[in-house]
Design a protein around this motif. Sequence first.
Motif, PDB file in Angstrom:
ATOM      1  N   VAL A  11      38.468  38.750  51.915  1.00 30.42           N
ATOM      2  CA  VAL A  11      38.092  39.406  50.663  1.00 30.42           C
ATOM      3  C   VAL A  11      38.152  38.445  49.480  1.00 30.42           C
ATOM      4  O   VAL A  11      37.449  38.617  48.487  1.00 30.42           O
ATOM      5  N   TYR A  12      38.968  37.396  49.579  1.00 31.73           N
ATOM      6  CA  TYR A  12      39.120  36.466  48.469  1.00 31.73           C
ATOM      7  C   TYR A  12      38.020  35.402  48.436  1.00 31.73           C
ATOM      8  O   TYR A  12      37.998  34.569  47.541  1.00 31.73           O
ATOM      9  N   SER A  13      37.110  35.462  49.384  1.00 31.95           N
ATOM     10  CA  SER A  13      35.957  34.561  49.338  1.00 31.95           C
ATOM     11  C   SER A  13      34.657  35.338  49.495  1.00 31.95           C
ATOM     12  O   SER A  13      33.595  34.755  49.562  1.00 31.95           O
ATOM     13  N   GLY A  14      34.751  36.651  49.540  1.00 35.04           N
ATOM     14  CA  GLY A  14      33.563  37.482  49.739  1.00 35.04           C
ATOM     15  C   GLY A  14      33.006  38.049  48.445  1.00 35.04           C
ATOM     16  O   GLY A  14      33.133  37.459  47.362  1.00 35.04           O
ATOM     17  N   LYS A  15      32.400  39.212  48.587  1.00 29.65           N
ATOM     18  CA  LYS A  15      31.701  39.893  47.494  1.00 29.65           C
ATOM     19  C   LYS A  15      32.599  40.154  46.279  1.00 29.65           C
ATOM     20  O   LYS A  15      32.154  40.079  45.141  1.00 29.65           O
ATOM     21  N   TYR A  16      33.854  40.476  46.519  1.00 28.48           N
ATOM     22  CA  TYR A  16      34.779  40.831  45.433  1.00 28.48           C
ATOM     23  C   TYR A  16      35.711  39.668  45.065  1.00 28.48           C
ATOM     24  O   TYR A  16      36.796  39.862  44.538  1.00 28.48           O
ATOM     25  N   GLN A  17      35.261  38.469  45.344  1.00 26.96           N
ATOM     26  CA  GLN A  17      36.059  37.271  45.143  1.00 26.96           C
ATOM     27  C   GLN A  17      36.609  37.150  43.717  1.00 26.96           C
ATOM     28  O   GLN A  17      37.788  36.874  43.530  1.00 26.96           O
ATOM     29  N   SER A  18      35.787  37.381  42.717  1.00 27.91           N
ATOM     30  CA  SER A  18      36.252  37.165  41.340  1.00 27.91           C
ATOM     31  C   SER A  18      37.353  38.155  40.948  1.00 27.91           C
ATOM     32  O   SER A  18      38.343  37.769  40.330  1.00 27.91           O
ATOM     33  N   ILE A  19      37.197  39.414  41.326  1.00 28.51           N
ATOM     34  CA  ILE A  19      38.219  40.413  40.994  1.00 28.51           C
ATOM     35  C   ILE A  19      39.500  40.144  41.774  1.00 28.51           C
ATOM     36  O   ILE A  19      40.601  40.177  41.213  1.00 28.51           O
ATOM     37  N   ALA A  20      39.352  39.867  43.069  1.00 30.66           N
ATOM     38  CA  ALA A  20      40.526  39.625  43.912  1.00 30.66           C
ATOM     39  C   ALA A  20      41.303  38.409  43.408  1.00 30.66           C
ATOM     40  O   ALA A  20      42.529  38.445  43.292  1.00 30.66           O
ATOM     41  N   ASN A  21      40.600  37.350  43.099  1.00 31.97           N
ATOM     42  CA  ASN A  21      41.272  36.143  42.620  1.00 31.97           C
ATOM     43  C   ASN A  21      41.850  36.321  41.225  1.00 31.97           C
ATOM     44  O   ASN A  21      42.877  35.730  40.900  1.00 31.97           O
ATOM     45  N   GLN A  22      41.208  37.144  40.417  1.00 34.99           N
ATOM     46  CA  GLN A  22      41.745  37.451  39.095  1.00 34.99           C
ATOM     47  C   GLN A  22      43.140  38.062  39.238  1.00 34.99           C
ATOM     48  O   GLN A  22      44.069  37.687  38.514  1.00 34.99           O
ATOM     49  N   GLU A  23      43.308  38.962  40.185  1.00 31.10           N
ATOM     50  CA  GLU A  23      44.610  39.603  40.394  1.00 31.10           C
ATOM     51  C   GLU A  23      45.620  38.622  40.993  1.00 31.10           C
ATOM     52  O   GLU A  23      46.793  38.636  40.624  1.00 31.10           O
ATOM     53  N   LEU A  24      45.183  37.769  41.894  1.00 29.71           N
ATOM     54  CA  LEU A  24      46.102  36.768  42.448  1.00 29.71           C
ATOM     55  C   LEU A  24      46.508  35.741  41.394  1.00 29.71           C
ATOM     56  O   LEU A  24      47.633  35.235  41.430  1.00 29.71           O
ATOM     57  N   ASN A  25      45.622  35.453  40.461  1.00 33.35           N
ATOM     58  CA  ASN A  25      45.984  34.555  39.365  1.00 33.35           C
ATOM     59  C   ASN A  25      47.092  35.176  38.516  1.00 33.35           C
ATOM     60  O   ASN A  25      47.988  34.478  38.049  1.00 33.35           O
ATOM     61  N   LYS A  26      47.041  36.496  38.337  1.00 34.40           N
ATOM     62  CA  LYS A  26      48.128  37.188  37.627  1.00 34.40           C
ATOM     63  C   LYS A  26      49.420  37.093  38.433  1.00 34.40           C
ATOM     64  O   LYS A  26      50.502  36.939  37.862  1.00 34.40           O
ATOM     65  N   CYS A  27      49.312  37.175  39.740  1.00 31.90           N
ATOM     66  CA  CYS A  27      50.495  37.011  40.596  1.00 31.90           C
ATOM     67  C   CYS A  27      51.085  35.618  40.425  1.00 31.90           C
ATOM     68  O   CYS A  27      52.308  35.457  40.385  1.00 31.90           O
ATOM     69  N   ASP A  28      50.218  34.613  40.347  1.00 30.92           N
ATOM     70  CA  ASP A  28      50.693  33.241  40.114  1.00 30.92           C
ATOM     71  C   ASP A  28      51.476  33.150  38.803  1.00 30.92           C
ATOM     72  O   ASP A  28      52.531  32.508  38.744  1.00 30.92           O
ATOM     73  N   LEU A  29      50.962  33.781  37.756  1.00 26.63           N
ATOM     74  CA  LEU A  29      51.654  33.761  36.463  1.00 26.63           C
ATOM     75  C   LEU A  29      53.010  34.465  36.545  1.00 26.63           C
ATOM     76  O   LEU A  29      53.999  33.992  35.979  1.00 26.63           O
ATOM     77  N   ASP A  30      53.049  35.592  37.254  1.00 23.00           N
ATOM     78  CA  ASP A  30      54.323  36.296  37.428  1.00 23.00           C
ATOM     79  C   ASP A  30      55.311  35.458  38.226  1.00 23.00           C
ATOM     80  O   ASP A  30      56.507  35.441  37.933  1.00 23.00           O
ATOM     81  N   PHE A  31      54.812  34.767  39.238  1.00 22.53           N
ATOM     82  CA  PHE A  31      55.673  33.879  40.028  1.00 22.53           C
ATOM     83  C   PHE A  31      56.293  32.803  39.135  1.00 22.53           C
ATOM     84  O   PHE A  31      57.491  32.541  39.198  1.00 22.53           O
ATOM     85  N   LEU A  32      55.484  32.223  38.263  1.00 25.41           N
ATOM     86  CA  LEU A  32      55.988  31.208  37.341  1.00 25.41           C
ATOM     87  C   LEU A  32      57.010  31.803  36.368  1.00 25.41           C
ATOM     88  O   LEU A  32      58.009  31.166  36.040  1.00 25.41           O
ATOM     89  N   ARG A  33      56.755  33.031  35.906  1.00 26.88           N
ATOM     90  CA  ARG A  33      57.723  33.712  35.032  1.00 26.88           C
ATOM     91  C   ARG A  33      59.049  33.914  35.753  1.00 26.88           C
ATOM     92  O   ARG A  33      60.112  33.697  35.175  1.00 26.88           O
ATOM     93  N   MET A  34      58.989  34.369  37.008  1.00 23.82           N
ATOM     94  CA  MET A  34      60.225  34.589  37.760  1.00 23.82           C
ATOM     95  C   MET A  34      61.004  33.285  37.911  1.00 23.82           C
ATOM     96  O   MET A  34      62.225  33.261  37.737  1.00 23.82           O
TER      97      MET A  34
END
Length: 177
Positions: A11-34
């Motif tokens: 799903v992270y390289s398919g049709k919904y790639q931009s939305i899926a990666n947008q959410e994972l990018n937020k996860c990356d930011l939260d990981f850095l905050r933690m």
Amino acid sequence: KWIENKRQLPVYSGKYQSIANQELNKCDLDFLRMKKNINLLFQGANQEINLEAFRLMNTAMFMQLWHSQQNAQSMKENISSTSFEDFNINFYQNIASDRIFGPNPACWRPFQLAFILLNLDGILTYDGDFSSNRNELVDLVWFPTGGGKTEAYLGLIALTLIIRRRNYGAKGGGTAA
């Protein structure tokens, strides 16, 4: 690791790639905050106070959890006054087991611990140390009924109360959450 594993899914390289990666990018930011917030516990001028407060929060949450699972009447002799003069620390160190729910020790659920770690910077910071970027964040726990939301919020409330009392003495009392 979880974020890295998610990025490998189709799903992270398919049709919904931009939305899926947008959410994972937020996860990356939260990981850095933690990670940054964990450093508040172990580094800097206030590390001893911060770590002690974090430990006290965990202790308070354990005591609450233990007592909620036991018969309150049978425990009355361990805490029998509001001044805690009869408080028996030996009971919690040597008698009360952390195996409250069975063979595994009581512990934070991953989402609870993540929520607490995400919000340490809003509690462990001191005058002049608070980032204006922090005010742009709102962290909300969503989980089905019975999943542990209350404990996650109560953990942060307990930590807030402990830090306020440590930093401001009697002036740190009152409503803080």
